[in-house]
Design a protein around this motif. Structure first.
Motif, PDB file in Angstrom:
ATOM      1  N   UNK A  64       0.842  -7.240 -11.043  1.00  0.00           N
ATOM      2  CA  UNK A  64       2.210  -6.878 -10.671  1.00  0.00           C
ATOM      3  C   UNK A  64       2.196  -5.563  -9.896  1.00  0.00           C
ATOM      4  N   UNK A  65       2.926  -5.560  -8.792  1.00  0.00           N
ATOM      5  CA  UNK A  65       3.052  -4.349  -7.991  1.00  0.00           C
ATOM      6  C   UNK A  65       4.525  -3.932  -7.989  1.00  0.00           C
ATOM      7  N   UNK A  66       4.792  -2.707  -8.353  1.00  0.00           N
ATOM      8  CA  UNK A  66       6.181  -2.258  -8.450  1.00  0.00           C
ATOM      9  C   UNK A  66       6.816  -2.131  -7.068  1.00  0.00           C
ATOM     10  N   UNK A  67       8.130  -2.107  -7.043  1.00  0.00           N
ATOM     11  CA  UNK A  67       8.887  -2.095  -5.782  1.00  0.00           C
ATOM     12  C   UNK A  67       8.585  -0.847  -4.948  1.00  0.00           C
ATOM     13  N   UNK A  68       8.381   0.273  -5.621  1.00  0.00           N
ATOM     14  CA  UNK A  68       8.072   1.507  -4.907  1.00  0.00           C
ATOM     15  C   UNK A  68       6.768   1.362  -4.123  1.00  0.00           C
ATOM     16  N   UNK A  69       5.739   0.828  -4.768  1.00  0.00           N
ATOM     17  CA  UNK A  69       4.445   0.644  -4.106  1.00  0.00           C
ATOM     18  C   UNK A  69       4.514  -0.401  -3.000  1.00  0.00           C
ATOM     19  N   UNK A  70       5.318  -1.435  -3.218  1.00  0.00           N
ATOM     20  CA  UNK A  70       5.452  -2.494  -2.217  1.00  0.00           C
ATOM     21  C   UNK A  70       6.134  -2.003  -0.945  1.00  0.00           C
ATOM     22  N   UNK A  71       7.073  -1.094  -1.073  1.00  0.00           N
ATOM     23  CA  UNK A  71       7.943  -0.758   0.050  1.00  0.00           C
ATOM     24  C   UNK A  71       7.750   0.649   0.611  1.00  0.00           C
ATOM     25  N   UNK A  72       6.739   1.357   0.143  1.00  0.00           N
ATOM     26  CA  UNK A  72       6.507   2.712   0.623  1.00  0.00           C
ATOM     27  C   UNK A  72       5.748   2.688   1.948  1.00  0.00           C
ATOM     28  N   UNK A  73       6.407   3.141   3.014  1.00  0.00           N
ATOM     29  CA  UNK A  73       5.760   3.233   4.323  1.00  0.00           C
ATOM     30  C   UNK A  73       5.066   4.570   4.499  1.00  0.00           C
ATOM     31  N   UNK A 108     -10.697  -8.997   7.276  1.00  0.00           N
ATOM     32  CA  UNK A 108      -9.579  -8.512   8.097  1.00  0.00           C
ATOM     33  C   UNK A 108      -9.115  -7.176   7.527  1.00  0.00           C
ATOM     34  N   UNK A 109      -8.402  -6.402   8.355  1.00  0.00           N
ATOM     35  CA  UNK A 109      -7.900  -5.121   7.862  1.00  0.00           C
ATOM     36  C   UNK A 109      -6.776  -4.607   8.754  1.00  0.00           C
ATOM     37  N   UNK A 110      -5.983  -3.702   8.192  1.00  0.00           N
ATOM     38  CA  UNK A 110      -4.953  -2.964   8.919  1.00  0.00           C
ATOM     39  C   UNK A 110      -4.534  -1.784   8.057  1.00  0.00           C
ATOM     40  N   UNK A 111      -3.905  -0.778   8.669  1.00  0.00           N
ATOM     41  CA  UNK A 111      -3.425   0.325   7.842  1.00  0.00           C
ATOM     42  C   UNK A 111      -2.003   0.035   7.367  1.00  0.00           C
ATOM     43  N   UNK A 112      -1.634   0.662   6.271  1.00  0.00           N
ATOM     44  CA  UNK A 112      -0.311   0.442   5.677  1.00  0.00           C
ATOM     45  C   UNK A 112       0.620   1.527   6.203  1.00  0.00           C
ATOM     46  N   UNK A 113       1.347   1.193   7.258  1.00  0.00           N
ATOM     47  CA  UNK A 113       2.262   2.155   7.866  1.00  0.00           C
ATOM     48  C   UNK A 113       3.722   1.799   7.607  1.00  0.00           C
ATOM     49  N   UNK A 114       4.031   0.521   7.474  1.00  0.00           N
ATOM     50  CA  UNK A 114       5.414   0.084   7.251  1.00  0.00           C
ATOM     51  C   UNK A 114       5.651  -0.403   5.826  1.00  0.00           C
ATOM     52  N   UNK A 115       4.693  -0.159   4.942  1.00  0.00           N
ATOM     53  CA  UNK A 115       4.799  -0.608   3.555  1.00  0.00           C
ATOM     54  C   UNK A 115       3.955  -1.843   3.323  1.00  0.00           C
ATOM     55  N   UNK A 116       3.379  -1.954   2.136  1.00  0.00           N
ATOM     56  CA  UNK A 116       2.530  -3.097   1.806  1.00  0.00           C
ATOM     57  C   UNK A 116       3.268  -4.410   1.984  1.00  0.00           C
ATOM     58  N   UNK A 117       4.524  -4.461   1.565  1.00  0.00           N
ATOM     59  CA  UNK A 117       5.320  -5.682   1.652  1.00  0.00           C
ATOM     60  C   UNK A 117       5.387  -6.194   3.098  1.00  0.00           C
ATOM     61  N   UNK A 118       5.756  -5.316   4.025  1.00  0.00           N
ATOM     62  CA  UNK A 118       5.895  -5.705   5.420  1.00  0.00           C
ATOM     63  C   UNK A 118       4.548  -5.962   6.080  1.00  0.00           C
ATOM     64  N   UNK A 119       3.579  -5.086   5.860  1.00  0.00           N
ATOM     65  CA  UNK A 119       2.288  -5.233   6.527  1.00  0.00           C
ATOM     66  C   UNK A 119       1.517  -6.450   6.013  1.00  0.00           C
TER      67      UNK A 119
END
Length: 273
Positions: free
Chosen positions: A216-225, A188-199
């Motif tokens: 561990x993934x930092x908050x910045x990487x998790x939430x960067x859209x 499966x796949x998708x692009x990360x447009x709304x942030x890793x956390x949301x997608x």
């Protein structure tokens, strides 16, 4: 149900609901790129605005394992734009389309108080389309590249700063050659447009699965859209092959989790409404 889901549910059918719709070997996808939502004119030149509008649309085709061929263009533009400004916007759209072998074959224009760009990309599926649905328990989850720079860039812009023309927020880096090379092994796949956390939450919800993080993934990487890196999953037996292909294409590969039974809950602010 949030407003975005409510709108999408009204048009639900067996074809839509992914990055693009697959019909008779072709992929059809559309994204909007709107002033004061996705960008401000003080942040980017009109050429950069046109280029990014095309890039974010082409991204959807790539992650479905389709090669972009044609585009339909909808432009809603302020009357105050002069011909020089319009030519700059056109250059961004045309140069980026040409870079990816896309021909603009039609569309429409109208007047507005802000710049709004709507692009439909028509792409030829490469052998087999890849969807968001199809995950299996025990699959490895990965993303390409490095996450976080787009959010850093946005924060700089919001504080009145400027970004380099090659900054991720201004010009996303697409990974089409790498992805087409690994596509046969991708589940499966998708692009990360709304942030890793949301997608990631979208992908896991659709497949009724949970996740165990391997690093561990930092908050910045998790939430960067607005990253437009690729989130994908594969059977663990293909790990070495995909790692080798990432090295071949000089793409940073982050294998960060594996799927489990359970569910993954998104805690955060919705981007769309």
């Amino acid at each position: 149900m949030d407003k975005e889901k409510r709108i999408i549910s009204a048009f639900a059918n067996s074809i839509n609901g992914d990055d693009g719709a697959i019909v008779d070997g072709y992929c059809y996808s559309k994204d909007l790129f709107c002033e004061d939502i996705h960008f401000k004119r003080s942040w980017m030149s009109l050429e950069q605005i046109g280029a990014k509008a095309m890039l974010v649309n082409i991204s959807d085709a790539i992650v479905m394992n389709a090669t972009p061929k044609y585009a339909l263009l909808g432009l809603s533009l302020p009357k105050c734009l002069d011909m020089k400004q319009i030519k700059s916007l056109q250059k961004g759209l045309l140069d980026t389309a040409k870079e990816f072998g896309v021909q603009i074959i039609g569309g429409d224009t109208t007047a507005s108080d802000k710049i709004n760009i709507s692009i439909t990309i028509i792409s030829k599926v490469n052998q087999k389309a890849i969807f968001r649905k199809g995950l299996k328990r025990g699959d490895l989850l990965a993303f390409s590249g490095k996450l976080g720079d787009s959010l850093k860039g946005l924060n700089i812009l919001l504080r009145g700063g400027k970004l380099h023309s090659k900054h991720r927020f201004i010009k996303p880096k697409l990974r089409q050659n790498f992805f087409y090379d690994i596509a046969k092994k991708v589940r499966v796949s998708m692009d990360i447009s709304d942030g890793l956390n949301k997608d990631l939450s979208r992908m896991l919800f659709l497949n009724h699965l949970g996740v165990k993080f391997l690093k561990k993934i930092d908050r910045l990487s998790l939430n960067s859209g607005e990253e437009y890196e690729i989130l994908f999953a594969f059977d663990k037996k293909h790990k070495a092959l995909i790692q080798n292909l990432a090295k071949k294409h000089r793409v940073k590969l982050n294998i960060f989790a594996k799927t489990t039974t359970g569910r993954y809950k998104f805690y955060g602010r919705e981007h769309h409404f």
